[in-house]
Design an enzyme around this catalytic site. Structure first.
Site, PDB file in Angstrom:
ATOM      1  N   ALA A 394       0.828  -1.203   0.000  1.00 29.94           N
ATOM      2  CA  ALA A 394       0.000   0.000   0.000  1.00 29.94           C
ATOM      3  C   ALA A 394       0.863   1.254   0.000  1.00 29.94           C
ATOM      4  O   ALA A 394       0.550   2.238  -0.659  1.00 29.94           O
ATOM      5  CB  ALA A 394      -0.926   0.000   1.218  1.00 29.94           C
ATOM      6  N   CYS A 395       1.945   1.245   0.766  1.00 31.75           N
ATOM      7  CA  CYS A 395       2.843   2.393   0.852  1.00 31.75           C
ATOM      8  C   CYS A 395       4.243   1.861   1.118  1.00 31.75           C
ATOM      9  O   CYS A 395       4.424   0.926   1.903  1.00 31.75           O
ATOM     10  CB  CYS A 395       2.389   3.333   1.974  1.00 31.75           C
ATOM     11  SG  CYS A 395       3.452   4.768   2.198  1.00 31.75           S
ATOM     12  N   ILE A 396       5.247   2.441   0.485  1.00 30.37           N
ATOM     13  CA  ILE A 396       6.620   1.952   0.637  1.00 30.37           C
ATOM     14  C   ILE A 396       7.561   3.145   0.691  1.00 30.37           C
ATOM     15  O   ILE A 396       7.376   4.140  -0.014  1.00 30.37           O
ATOM     16  CB  ILE A 396       6.992   0.995  -0.522  1.00 30.37           C
ATOM     17  CG1 ILE A 396       8.373   0.369  -0.289  1.00 30.37           C
ATOM     18  CG2 ILE A 396       6.924   1.693  -1.866  1.00 30.37           C
ATOM     19  CD1 ILE A 396       8.679  -0.775  -1.243  1.00 30.37           C
ATOM     20  N   THR A 398      11.903   4.121   1.649  1.00 31.70           N
ATOM     21  CA  THR A 398      13.251   3.989   2.192  1.00 31.70           C
ATOM     22  C   THR A 398      13.656   5.359   2.709  1.00 31.70           C
ATOM     23  O   THR A 398      13.540   6.353   1.982  1.00 31.70           O
ATOM     24  CB  THR A 398      14.241   3.520   1.122  1.00 31.70           C
ATOM     25  OG1 THR A 398      13.785   2.296   0.553  1.00 31.70           O
ATOM     26  CG2 THR A 398      15.615   3.304   1.717  1.00 31.70           C
ATOM     27  N   GLN A 403      18.883   5.819   1.070  1.00 30.89           N
ATOM     28  CA  GLN A 403      18.532   5.643  -0.332  1.00 30.89           C
ATOM     29  C   GLN A 403      19.788   5.492  -1.190  1.00 30.89           C
ATOM     30  O   GLN A 403      20.880   5.888  -0.798  1.00 30.89           O
ATOM     31  CB  GLN A 403      17.684   6.818  -0.820  1.00 30.89           C
ATOM     32  CG  GLN A 403      16.296   6.852  -0.190  1.00 30.89           C
ATOM     33  CD  GLN A 403      15.451   8.013  -0.687  1.00 30.89           C
ATOM     34  OE1 GLN A 403      15.877   8.798  -1.523  1.00 30.89           O
ATOM     35  NE2 GLN A 403      14.227   8.116  -0.167  1.00 30.89           N
ATOM     36  N   ARG A 404      19.593   4.873  -2.365  1.00 29.89           N
ATOM     37  CA  ARG A 404      20.668   4.621  -3.334  1.00 29.89           C
ATOM     38  C   ARG A 404      21.721   3.660  -2.771  1.00 29.89           C
ATOM     39  O   ARG A 404      22.885   3.703  -3.167  1.00 29.89           O
ATOM     40  CB  ARG A 404      21.332   5.932  -3.797  1.00 29.89           C
ATOM     41  CG  ARG A 404      20.376   6.923  -4.415  1.00 29.89           C
ATOM     42  CD  ARG A 404      21.105   8.127  -4.964  1.00 29.89           C
ATOM     43  NE  ARG A 404      21.934   7.739  -6.098  1.00 29.89           N
ATOM     44  CZ  ARG A 404      21.510   7.613  -7.353  1.00 29.89           C
ATOM     45  NH1 ARG A 404      20.234   7.821  -7.638  1.00 29.89           N
ATOM     46  NH2 ARG A 404      22.338   7.271  -8.317  1.00 29.89           N
ATOM     47  N   GLY A 406      20.574   0.253  -2.305  1.00 32.99           N
ATOM     48  CA  GLY A 406      20.018  -1.054  -2.607  1.00 32.99           C
ATOM     49  C   GLY A 406      18.918  -1.506  -1.670  1.00 32.99           C
ATOM     50  O   GLY A 406      18.360  -2.590  -1.858  1.00 32.99           O
ATOM     51  N   TYR A 407      18.576  -0.695  -0.661  1.00 37.30           N
ATOM     52  CA  TYR A 407      17.556  -1.114   0.296  1.00 37.30           C
ATOM     53  C   TYR A 407      16.147  -1.030  -0.298  1.00 37.30           C
ATOM     54  O   TYR A 407      15.253  -1.762   0.122  1.00 37.30           O
ATOM     55  CB  TYR A 407      17.640  -0.265   1.561  1.00 37.30           C
ATOM     56  CG  TYR A 407      18.881  -0.529   2.385  1.00 37.30           C
ATOM     57  CD1 TYR A 407      19.104  -1.772   2.948  1.00 37.30           C
ATOM     58  CD2 TYR A 407      19.832   0.466   2.584  1.00 37.30           C
ATOM     59  CE1 TYR A 407      20.250  -2.021   3.704  1.00 37.30           C
ATOM     60  CE2 TYR A 407      20.980   0.235   3.335  1.00 37.30           C
ATOM     61  CZ  TYR A 407      21.179  -1.014   3.894  1.00 37.30           C
ATOM     62  OH  TYR A 407      22.311  -1.264   4.626  1.00 37.30           O
ATOM     63  N   GLU A 429       0.050  -0.793  -4.937  1.00 33.61           N
ATOM     64  CA  GLU A 429      -1.152   0.024  -5.082  1.00 33.61           C
ATOM     65  C   GLU A 429      -0.858   1.211  -5.980  1.00 33.61           C
ATOM     66  O   GLU A 429       0.202   1.828  -5.900  1.00 33.61           O
ATOM     67  CB  GLU A 429      -1.615   0.495  -3.695  1.00 33.61           C
ATOM     68  CG  GLU A 429      -2.935   1.245  -3.701  1.00 33.61           C
ATOM     69  CD  GLU A 429      -3.423   1.557  -2.301  1.00 33.61           C
ATOM     70  OE1 GLU A 429      -4.082   2.595  -2.120  1.00 33.61           O
ATOM     71  OE2 GLU A 429      -3.145   0.753  -1.387  1.00 33.61           O
ATOM     72  N   SER A 433       4.265   6.764  -6.729  1.00 32.76           N
ATOM     73  CA  SER A 433       4.987   8.031  -6.768  1.00 32.76           C
ATOM     74  C   SER A 433       6.079   7.959  -7.833  1.00 32.76           C
ATOM     75  O   SER A 433       6.334   6.906  -8.413  1.00 32.76           O
ATOM     76  CB  SER A 433       5.605   8.323  -5.393  1.00 32.76           C
ATOM     77  OG  SER A 433       6.582   7.349  -5.076  1.00 32.76           O
TER      78      SER A 433
END
Length: 539
Positions: A394-396, A398, A403-404, A406-407, A429, A433
């Site tokens: 539903a929402c993700i 990092t 960030q950047r 690989g997570y 969903e 973005s």
């Protein structure tokens, strides 16, 4: 290698892109996709101004990174007795919007004033439109004759009834069936407002916004079709001028309310507005505990809390652990406060997120990294307990400091591992973005290329359905990815999946990368089962 696709796949030839894009789109509180401005539009008024004359909507030159950039004033406030201005830099990402002091404004250059609002033309009455568009056909004449033969008493009674009904509507006692009012308002509260009627096209548009196709960010041709070949630069440009990178008309007043936050050992500059308590918006820095996610406006309060806080990991079950990361499953109904604080934190970096407090229908899967102090939050994704559309995310998010690295792909991969355990096909969903769309496209491409180019599989033919079953991706996502990679070809009367030379070269680059991967054997999890009583989320 080529393999036969499922018979239902159809590919149509894509013409080349011929649309013209304006290189200097107008900046403002509401940004749109690039378009060619009207030649008849007069240039905005420009003049020298003083600090006291500035108002919302003006465009001034602002000092930024040893350079001066044209920016629009979205909000003006007084902070500690000094005026501060919230600006949006023209032709730059919305995430770069920030509060600036008066010292950074260059008032020696002319200020661009907003254009005055044009007077709205009164809409033509429906009666006049009908009279112009109507034609005196035999059927219309026959109906007129039938109405003229109605007895005078019946016509008079009907006229009186219509008059009484009109009086009742004006008095707010009866609602006209042809009028629709905003939800939660009675007709008596909208007497002075124009009735809001919806057209079929508006209804279709409202439905389509929730079902955004994954190709919405691909460059389009003049007839609405997408070309086979497109560059990454074109896709980035499309994302730059759409999605969360543009100003939302309904969010203009919701300017970013924090200059920076302290989360663990990191000081982070937020990207967007988040509905934290209004009394905290005046502080210079918001302090957030990285374990319980409680927030404080004072460093003293935060230090006292850290001495007392005993939490060292997310308040849920650890369902995965390897030498790098761990995953925890948290029920939003059991840990409401923690999950609400997580949503408030994530809203600082997600423009489209609207869920802050109603966390009961969701499960939260948090990725952490361990050290001697505890489990530090890297990112998370949420998932509906019962999804009618079979969404697995539903929402993700990092967190920006991770960030950047690989997570993000690790979070996506974990969501599909859960779908494999459930025996279902999953998809995120919609709408995604801008960064989410790029991350998912990269993951889908890498996964499908690795699957098809794997020499150990020894499979000469495969179908879209087989790829979807193996990867737990929906057939629509697989098909979109194959079309994006230009791997679907029409050969001898049938559609085939073809590994092109470019795809094989990309496969060799993937082998040389050091990527984070999950070990499915270390996942200790069973799909949760909820009773109907547990799925009632009334407050």
């Amino acid at each position: 290698m080529s393999s036969q696709a499922s018979p239902s796949i159809q590919a149509t030839p894509q013409p080349s892109q011929t649309s013209v894009i304006d290189q200097n789109p107008p900046s403002g509180s509401v940004s749109a996709a690039p378009s060619i401005p009207s030649r008849s539009q007069s240039p905005p008024p420009v003049s020298i101004a003083t600090l006291a004359q500035l108002r919302v909507g003006c465009k001034v030159w602002v000092s930024k990174d040893n350079d001066h950039r044209l920016a629009e004033l979205l909000s003006i406030h007084t902070k500690k007795g000094e005026p501060v201005f919230y600006v949006h830099y023209q032709d730059f990402n919305k995430r770069l919007d920030e509060w600036v002091t008066a010292a950074r404004l260059d008032l020696s250059r002319p200020v661009e004033w907003p254009r005055p609002d044009k007077p709205k033309k009164a809409p033509a009455s429906s009666a006049s439109k009908n009279s112009k568009n109507s034609k005196d056909t035999p059927l219309v004449r026959d109906r007129k004759n039938k109405r003229s033969r109605v007895p005078a008493k019946i016509a008079k009674a009907a006229k009186a009834a219509r008059a009484r009904e009109k009086e009742n509507i004006e008095a707010g006692l009866l609602r006209d069936e042809t009028d629709t009012y905003p939800d939660g308002l009675t007709p008596s509260t909208t007497n002075n407002a124009t009735p809001m009627t919806s057209t079929p096209s508006e209804d279709v548009d409202a439905k389509d916004t929730d079902l955004m196709d994954l190709d919405d960010t691909l460059p389009e041709t003049t007839d609405g079709q997408q070309p086979e070949n497109y560059s990454r630069e074109e896709e980035i440009e499309k994302l730059r001028t759409s999605g969360s990178m543009t100003q939302n008309a309904h969010e203009v007043a919701r300017v970013r309310n924090f200059m920076k936050i302290q989360f663990g050992q990191h000081e982070i500059e937020p990207w967007y507005f988040s509905p934290y308590p209004i009394e905290l918006t005046e502080v210079d820095c918001l302090y957030i505990c990285e374990f319980c996610l409680s927030y404080f406006g004072s460093i003293k309060q935060f230090q006292r809390h850290r001495v007392k806080c005993q939490l060292q990991h997310p308040p849920g079950n650890e369902i995965y652990r390897d030498e790098n990361v761990s995953f925890f499953e948290i029920d939003g109904r059991r840990q409401r406060t923690w999950c609400r604080n997580l949503c408030l934190l994530s809203k600082l970096f997600l423009d489209h997120k609207t869920l802050y407090y109603d966390v009961d229908p969701f499960l939260f899967y948090c990725m952490t990294r361990r050290d001697d102090l505890g489990h530090h939050l890297l990112g998370y994704f949420s998932k509906e307990k019962e999804s009618a559309e079979q969404y697995n995310v539903a929402c993700i998010l990092t967190l920006p400091q991770y960030q950047r690295l690989g997570y993000g792909k690790l979070l996506i991969a974990f969501s599909y591992e859960l779908s494999k355990k459930e025996g279902k096909l999953g998809s995120p969903e919609k709408p995604l973005s801008d960064l989410g769309l790029l991350s998912y496209r990269a993951y889908w491409s890498d996964t499908i290329i690795e699957l098809l180019a794997d020499e150990e599989r020894d499979v000469k033919e495969t179908t879209i359905d087989e790829i979807a079953t193996t990867t737990a991706m929906t057939t629509q996502d697989v098909l979109h990815t194959l079309q994006t990679l230009n791997m679907l070809k029409y050969y001898k009367g049938q559609h085939i999946i073809c590994l092109t030379n470019g795809v094989l070269e990309y496969r060799e680059k993937l082998k040389k990368r050091r990527r984070r991967k999950l070990d499915a054997q270390k996942l200790q999890w069973k799909p949760p089962v909820f009773t109907p009583a547990q799925l009632r989320f009334a407050w």
